[in-house]
Design an enzyme around this catalytic site. Structure first.
Site, short mmCIF file in Angstrom:
data_model
loop_
_atom_site.label_atom_id
_atom_site.label_comp_id
_atom_site.label_asym_id
_atom_site.label_seq_id
_atom_site.Cartn_x
_atom_site.Cartn_y
_atom_site.Cartn_z
N ASP A 251 -36.42 50.13 -22.09
CA ASP A 251 -37.83 50.51 -21.94
C ASP A 251 -38.31 50.27 -20.52
O ASP A 251 -39.38 50.74 -20.15
CB ASP A 251 -38.70 49.71 -22.92
CG ASP A 251 -40.16 50.15 -22.87
OD1 ASP A 251 -40.41 51.37 -22.96
OD2 ASP A 251 -41.05 49.28 -22.70
N HIS A 275 -41.32 52.64 -20.31
CA HIS A 275 -42.14 51.42 -20.25
C HIS A 275 -43.38 51.55 -21.15
O HIS A 275 -44.51 51.49 -20.69
CB HIS A 275 -42.56 51.11 -18.81
CG HIS A 275 -42.93 49.66 -18.61
ND1 HIS A 275 -42.81 49.02 -17.40
CD2 HIS A 275 -43.42 48.72 -19.47
CE1 HIS A 275 -43.21 47.76 -17.51
NE2 HIS A 275 -43.60 47.56 -18.77
#
Length: 316
Positions: A251, A275
């Site tokens: 991520d 993210h």
């Protein structure tokens, strides 16, 4: 001096803010909402680049509290040297645990069960069957056992994993079992089917996941990074991914955003999300509650929550 509070959320959208303070809205715009020297409580804009977040700090000569809306504080650390001694830096513990833990399980399950392959097959109109790894009966290692690490374990339990091993900077005992110190990490890695990174970015953890770390992971293991991109040496990870020996779900990357031409996009066995561990529908209600609580404590001169450090204080 006017006791100004700079908020990245419009004040009229936060119910319950205490009286007696002057609230200014600033979410990273070019112009400051007032003289930074009058700011006493600075709430850092959320999901903005580090240079933007620290831009007002050199002029905040009377600030007393810097409050992030993130669990990590690495994006504001470059500006802390501009602050006078005694400024309290607080993080957003309690805001992101649920969302980040949700995404962690999503990445694990999607990677193990082959969801990205199914999506590509759907685009081709192809029925892609076959056996896939399950999360059930797997050994899981959580590297970074703070509140997010604990929330991840809470959500792992119903999936009937065989074992959860926990690692943090220093060892301790929890209700769920022991937390191993970082020094024991090399011995734990070869036993883990899934390795989850949820550690803060510090001098110790930067580049923690390098060639030696990765070489100790067992064949077929999955690496999941919901911490910070620089915790992982991208070149070392790419080398392992190219062999097909391990897989990864990321991520966070270094750099962010990941450039279009970066080889991680095309590496075999990797799933990348941009993210998005924190920014969900759970963020705003929890962020508002945190800010109301912290500002009420500030006005009433009560101890603040989540104080990570105080500028000028010895770290021992």
């Amino acid at each position: 001096m006017t006791a100004d509070v700079w908020l990245p959320i419009p004040p009229d959208e936060i119910e319950g803010l205490p009286e007696g303070l002057v609230y200014r809205f600033w979410n990273g715009e070019e112009d400051f909402p007032a003289d930074p020297a009058d700011c006493a409580f600075y709430v850092v804009p959320y999901m903005k680049p580090s240079p933007l977040c620290v831009r007002p700090l050199p002029r905040m000569s009377h600030v007393e509290v810097v409050q992030t809306l993130t669990a990590g504080i690495d994006h504001v650390q470059p500006g802390l040297g501009h602050l006078r001694p005694g400024v309290r830096l607080c993080n957003a513990r309690g805001v992101h645990e649920a969302s980040t833990a949700e995404l962690t399980l999503t990445l694990i399950l999607a990677s193990l069960r082959g969801v990205p392959d199914f999506v590509r097959a759907q685009d081709r109109g192809e029925w892609l069957g076959g056996f896939r790894p399950a999360l059930a009966d797997k050994n899981v290692l959580i590297v970074g056992y703070g509140s997010i690490g604990a929330a991840i374990e809470d959500r792992l339990v119903p999936f009937e994993v065989a074992r959860v091993a926990r690692v943090a900077r220093s060892g301790r005992t929890t209700a769920r079992g022991p937390v191993h110190p970082l020094t024991e990490l090399p011995a734990l890695l070869p036993e883990a089917d899934v390795v989850i990174l949820s550690t803060p970015l510090t001098g110790t953890t930067r580049g923690l996941v390098g060639a030696d770390f990765l070489s100790r992971m067992k064949d077929g293991a999955l690496l999941v990074n919901v911490a910070r991109g620089p915790v992982v040496d991208a070149k070392a990870l790419l080398a392992e991914l190219e062999t097909g020996r391990i897989t990864a779900a990321l991520d966070v990357t270094e750099p962010e955003p990941l450039p279009r031409e970066h080889p991680l996009w095309r590496a075999p066995g990797v799933l990348i999300s941009p993210h998005v561990g924190g920014p969900t529908s759970a963020f705003l209600p929890r962020a508002r509650r945190l800010l109301v609580d912290q500002l009420s404590r500030y006005v009433n001169r009560e101890p603040l929550r989540n104080v990570i450090l105080t500028t000028g204080a010895s770290t021992g």
